[in-house]
Design a protein around this motif. Structure first.
Motif, PDB file in Angstrom:
ATOM      1  N   ARG A   1     -25.268 122.568   4.357  1.00  0.00           N
ATOM      2  CA  ARG A   1     -25.212 121.167   4.788  1.00  0.00           C
ATOM      3  C   ARG A   1     -26.606 120.538   4.780  1.00  0.00           C
ATOM      4  O   ARG A   1     -26.763 119.362   4.406  1.00  0.00           O
ATOM      5  N   VAL A   2     -27.610 121.307   5.209  1.00  0.00           N
ATOM      6  CA  VAL A   2     -28.991 120.804   5.209  1.00  0.00           C
ATOM      7  C   VAL A   2     -29.415 120.423   3.797  1.00  0.00           C
ATOM      8  O   VAL A   2     -29.981 119.348   3.567  1.00  0.00           O
ATOM      9  N   GLN A   3     -29.147 121.300   2.838  1.00  0.00           N
ATOM     10  CA  GLN A   3     -29.534 121.008   1.453  1.00  0.00           C
ATOM     11  C   GLN A   3     -28.807 119.769   0.917  1.00  0.00           C
ATOM     12  O   GLN A   3     -29.396 118.949   0.204  1.00  0.00           O
ATOM     13  N   LEU A   4     -27.546 119.625   1.265  1.00  0.00           N
ATOM     14  CA  LEU A   4     -26.770 118.474   0.786  1.00  0.00           C
ATOM     15  C   LEU A   4     -27.353 117.157   1.287  1.00  0.00           C
ATOM     16  O   LEU A   4     -27.515 116.198   0.514  1.00  0.00           O
ATOM     17  N   VAL A   5     -27.698 117.095   2.580  1.00  0.00           N
ATOM     18  CA  VAL A   5     -28.173 115.807   3.114  1.00  0.00           C
ATOM     19  C   VAL A   5     -29.593 115.510   2.656  1.00  0.00           C
ATOM     20  O   VAL A   5     -29.955 114.340   2.435  1.00  0.00           O
ATOM     21  N   ILE A   6     -30.424 116.540   2.489  1.00  0.00           N
ATOM     22  CA  ILE A   6     -31.786 116.317   1.997  1.00  0.00           C
ATOM     23  C   ILE A   6     -31.754 115.715   0.599  1.00  0.00           C
ATOM     24  O   ILE A   6     -32.407 114.705   0.314  1.00  0.00           O
ATOM     25  N   TRP A   7     -30.985 116.322  -0.284  1.00  0.00           N
ATOM     26  CA  TRP A   7     -30.963 115.857  -1.678  1.00  0.00           C
ATOM     27  C   TRP A   7     -30.209 114.548  -1.857  1.00  0.00           C
ATOM     28  O   TRP A   7     -30.532 113.759  -2.763  1.00  0.00           O
ATOM     29  N   LEU A   8     -29.234 114.281  -0.992  1.00  0.00           N
ATOM     30  CA  LEU A   8     -28.559 112.982  -1.063  1.00  0.00           C
ATOM     31  C   LEU A   8     -29.542 111.861  -0.737  1.00  0.00           C
ATOM     32  O   LEU A   8     -29.557 110.808  -1.393  1.00  0.00           O
ATOM     33  N   GLN A   9     -30.395 112.081   0.263  1.00  0.00           N
ATOM     34  CA  GLN A   9     -31.379 111.065   0.635  1.00  0.00           C
ATOM     35  C   GLN A   9     -32.496 110.954  -0.404  1.00  0.00           C
ATOM     36  O   GLN A   9     -32.971 109.853  -0.688  1.00  0.00           O
ATOM     37  N   ILE A  10     -32.923 112.070  -0.969  1.00  0.00           N
ATOM     38  CA  ILE A  10     -33.950 112.011  -2.020  1.00  0.00           C
ATOM     39  C   ILE A  10     -33.429 111.205  -3.210  1.00  0.00           C
ATOM     40  O   ILE A  10     -34.126 110.334  -3.745  1.00  0.00           O
ATOM     41  N   MET A  11     -32.202 111.483  -3.605  1.00  0.00           N
ATOM     42  CA  MET A  11     -31.632 110.759  -4.753  1.00  0.00           C
ATOM     43  C   MET A  11     -31.380 109.298  -4.427  1.00  0.00           C
ATOM     44  O   MET A  11     -31.432 108.447  -5.323  1.00  0.00           O
ATOM     45  N   GLN A  12     -31.114 108.980  -3.161  1.00  0.00           N
ATOM     46  CA  GLN A  12     -30.953 107.577  -2.786  1.00  0.00           C
ATOM     47  C   GLN A  12     -32.207 106.786  -3.141  1.00  0.00           C
ATOM     48  O   GLN A  12     -32.124 105.636  -3.578  1.00  0.00           O
ATOM     49  N   GLU A  13     -33.379 107.386  -2.962  1.00  0.00           N
ATOM     50  CA  GLU A  13     -34.625 106.687  -3.279  1.00  0.00           C
ATOM     51  C   GLU A  13     -34.907 106.699  -4.773  1.00  0.00           C
ATOM     52  O   GLU A  13     -35.369 105.699  -5.336  1.00  0.00           O
ATOM     53  N   TRP A  14     -34.620 107.814  -5.457  1.00  0.00           N
ATOM     54  CA  TRP A  14     -34.971 107.924  -6.870  1.00  0.00           C
ATOM     55  C   TRP A  14     -34.030 107.163  -7.796  1.00  0.00           C
ATOM     56  O   TRP A  14     -34.335 107.001  -8.986  1.00  0.00           O
ATOM     57  N   ILE A  15     -32.919 106.677  -7.283  1.00  0.00           N
ATOM     58  CA  ILE A  15     -32.096 105.818  -8.137  1.00  0.00           C
ATOM     59  C   ILE A  15     -32.707 104.427  -8.263  1.00  0.00           C
ATOM     60  O   ILE A  15     -32.229 103.610  -9.050  1.00  0.00           O
ATOM     61  N   GLY A  16     -33.781 104.155  -7.486  1.00  0.00           N
ATOM     62  CA  GLY A  16     -34.556 102.946  -7.750  1.00  0.00           C
ATOM     63  C   GLY A  16     -34.798 102.001  -6.606  1.00  0.00           C
ATOM     64  O   GLY A  16     -35.639 101.106  -6.711  1.00  0.00           O
ATOM     65  N   ILE A  17     -34.110 102.183  -5.484  1.00  0.00           N
ATOM     66  CA  ILE A  17     -34.186 101.149  -4.446  1.00  0.00           C
ATOM     67  C   ILE A  17     -35.536 101.103  -3.754  1.00  0.00           C
ATOM     68  O   ILE A  17     -36.000 100.030  -3.349  1.00  0.00           O
ATOM     69  N   ALA A  18     -36.201 102.229  -3.594  1.00  0.00           N
ATOM     70  CA  ALA A  18     -37.509 102.225  -2.930  1.00  0.00           C
ATOM     71  C   ALA A  18     -38.500 101.377  -3.714  1.00  0.00           C
ATOM     72  O   ALA A  18     -39.277 100.601  -3.147  1.00  0.00           O
ATOM     73  N   GLY A  19     -38.453 101.514  -5.031  1.00  0.00           N
ATOM     74  CA  GLY A  19     -39.336 100.705  -5.868  1.00  0.00           C
ATOM     75  C   GLY A  19     -38.997  99.227  -5.802  1.00  0.00           C
ATOM     76  O   GLY A  19     -39.883  98.374  -5.708  1.00  0.00           O
ATOM     77  N   VAL A  20     -37.700  98.899  -5.825  1.00  0.00           N
ATOM     78  CA  VAL A  20     -37.287  97.493  -5.796  1.00  0.00           C
ATOM     79  C   VAL A  20     -37.629  96.840  -4.462  1.00  0.00           C
ATOM     80  O   VAL A  20     -38.089  95.701  -4.413  1.00  0.00           O
ATOM     81  N   THR A  21     -37.415  97.564  -3.353  1.00  0.00           N
ATOM     82  CA  THR A  21     -37.648  96.984  -2.031  1.00  0.00           C
ATOM     83  C   THR A  21     -39.126  96.720  -1.771  1.00  0.00           C
ATOM     84  O   THR A  21     -39.507  95.638  -1.327  1.00  0.00           O
ATOM     85  N   ILE A  22     -39.972  97.713  -2.053  1.00  0.00           N
ATOM     86  CA  ILE A  22     -41.381  97.612  -1.681  1.00  0.00           C
ATOM     87  C   ILE A  22     -42.216  96.951  -2.764  1.00  0.00           C
ATOM     88  O   ILE A  22     -43.155  96.209  -2.470  1.00  0.00           O
TER      89      ILE A  22
END
Length: 566
Positions: free
Chosen positions: A291-312
């Motif tokens: 479960r730990v691995q699943l939530v870590i990588w889900l959050q990492i991929m949330q940023e790498w799909i592009g939203i962190a770059g678009v927001t900031i």
């Protein structure tokens, strides 16, 4: 209920009104989170900030656009915040499981006020770096505990809707940040430190209000049961679900599920430290490491799909697409408004189509829009600047960024924050959610550090990196992430009891365990009454029965019992 202070709102409100009140407070924290993220986009563009105080750039003498001389320093000031959130979330998870959700929210708010105050008064980049580190610590504490508090009080059938509403307020925070900074940019021609200091200081207002008011709200009934304060937990659960009419028995059924699963967790898992959770050692059939691995990588991929770059880095992205400096700010602000409105789609669809399908359609549309944004930007730059074709291609690229942001708001924004708060056992739920924030911190910090470097080195080809990340998420979610929609928090232990990592094996195993352990799923089976039909009193199911998360183990026990009776 004498054990709960008289000023607590649980005595005055009940059912939906109490849930709405709790979600308003949770949304206030999420608003701060959104505001704090969106704020740096405008701050990075203030000349007094980047030239006079932080010394990582200078204005272009021709059009006044920022020219970044030290991309690493600019990205470092932004990304150091996520080192703070990483540390803060681990502290918040530990503190939340030990001392409760309410005290942890108050601690996070107080710590974030300190960080915001230091950021507001920063005089150089060293000062700013340490201030953002402290502010990130407070944000990490809040992000680790607020989604847990919200999901533990909400009903399983509408859990996604309530959290989605909170994230509408999250993006409202981004909207407020952009437009407040846009308004401040006109103050004295955009010169002076007020342009960036006031937007930073503004976040202190909701934080102080959050710290003051959270004390009158009820603690999570699940945490109260976990620490042995069952009478308080049962009372609050009754206020949340109702105790009369058609609601009779609902709170009791859920309460019995919580008691039983808490006892089963204590028998199944022997270690609950962060390291044990990460490695999965001592968790038995709970499979906490997976479960730990699943939530870590889900959050990492949330940023790498592009939203962190678009927001900031929205202003940088729009300048790359060929938009003039005079138009960049208001277009960025308009993008945040469509972003906020798109989150309302998730409010009405998340509990209908589930977490997995929400991520699927989001990844498809986001991947296509990012790929087209890259292609249209390249095409626009191949024509003379200012020509009709260049403007047309640039407009198309901007439209794709708008489409990407709106789709993200309707899909990937909420699920990676909701999922960690849903899937972990009660014994370590706050710590489990903290691991999700660790993933978010790593993904966000990593990407915001690299974003200015990528945009300088490969320019519009950065969009293709984001498009590829979206493609990767589709098979990842399909194969590895079980559905949590319309399942109680207690049922998720049965979902993750399979020894296989594959989703289809988890679902097959869940069906078997659900039949073998009816005591753990009373609240999900509304046809099963929690009251004795003859006496009208609650049925107290005993945890002494051979409840197990092991399919084969249960079969063996039942065979032995059958042999004994025979």
């Amino acid at each position: 209920m004498d054990l709960i202070p008289r000023y607590n709102v649980a005595h005055k409100l009940e059912k939906r009104s109490l849930l709405i009140a709790i979600n308003c407070i949770a949304a206030l924290s999420i608003f701060f989170f959104g505001y704090d993220q969106g704020m740096m986009g405008g701050v990075n563009g203030a000349q007094n900030y980047y030239e006079d105080h932080m010394h990582f750039g200078h204005p272009n003498p021709e059009d006044g656009t920022p020219v970044i001389d030290n991309e690493l320093l600019q990205g470092g000031i932004v990304s150091i915040y996520y080192v703070g959130t990483l540390v803060g979330c681990l502290v918040g998870g530990w503190f939340g499981d030990r001392y409760g959700r309410i005290k942890t929210i108050a601690l996070g708010a107080a710590w974030a006020v300190l960080g915001a105050t230091l950021q507001t008064s920063a005089m150089n980049h060293t000062w700013m770096i340490f201030a953002r580190l402290i502010n990130g610590w407070g944000t990490g504490i809040l992000n680790a505990i607020v989604p847990v508090w919200a999901t533990e009080t909400a009903e399983h059938k509408s859990r996604g809707q309530f959290v989605a509403i909170e994230f509408t307020l999250n993006i409202f925070g981004v909207v407020v940040a952009y437009w407040l900074e846009y308004a401040c940019s006109f103050y004295k021609g955009g010169n002076g430190s007020f342009v960036w200091r006031f937007p930073i200081a503004f976040q202190i207002v909701p934080l102080l209000f959050l710290f003051a008011i959270v004390w009158i709200f009820p603690e999570s009934p699940r945490w109260l049961v976990k620490v042995g304060r069952e009478e308080e937990g049962r009372y609050i659960l009754g206020r949340l679900r109702g105790e009369t009419g058609e609601d009779l028995g609902r709170a009791e059924a859920e309460f019995q599920d919580i008691r039983n699963i808490a006892e089963l967790e204590r028998k199944t898992a022997s270690r609950t430290s962060y390291w044990s959770m990460f490695t999965g050692r001592g968790s038995g059939k709970l499979h906490i490491g997976r479960r730990v691995q699943l939530v870590i990588w889900l959050q990492i991929m949330q940023e790498w799909i592009g939203i962190a770059g678009v927001t900031i880095y929205a202003p940088t992205i729009f300048r790359t697409a060929g938009i003039s400096q005079s138009d960049v700010q208001w277009i960025s602000g308009l993008n945040t408004i469509t972003y906020m409105l798109s989150t309302l789609i998730c409010v009405f669809t998340l509990d209908r189509i589930g977490r997995r399908w929400t991520l699927y359609w989001g990844s498809v549309v986001q991947g296509i829009s990012m790929a087209l944004a890259g292609g249209l930007t390249t095409a626009g730059q191949s024509h003379p600047e200012g020509s009709a074709l260049a403007k047309a291609y640039s407009s198309g690229a901007v439209a794709m960024i708008f489409l990407f942001t709106a789709t993200f708001g309707a899909t990937w924004l909420t699920v990676p924050w909701l999922y960690p708060a849903e899937i972990f056992p009660l014994e370590v739920r706050a710590k489990g959610n903290a691991w999700g924030v660790v993933g978010w911190s790593v993904g966000n910090g990593w990407l915001t550090l690299l974003c200015p470097v990528m945009f300088k080195a490969i320019k519009e080809n950065t969009y293709y990196v984001f498009a590829a990340a979206n493609v990767i998420t589709i098979p990842m979610v399909w194969a590895l992430y079980p559905e949590s929609n319309q399942r109680t928090l207690e049922e998720m232990n049965l979902v993750f009891a399979a020894d296989s990592i594959w989703n289809w094996e988890a679902e097959r195993n869940f069906k078997i365990l659900k039949e073998q352990n009816p005591e753990l799923v009373q609240a999900a089976q509304r046809g099963h009454s929690a009251l004795d039909p003859e006496t009208g009193l609650p049925i107290r199911s005993s945890t002494a029965r051979n409840m197990s998360l092991d399919v084969h183990g249960m079969q063996t026990v039942e065979e032995k019992q059958t042999f004994k009776h025979g």
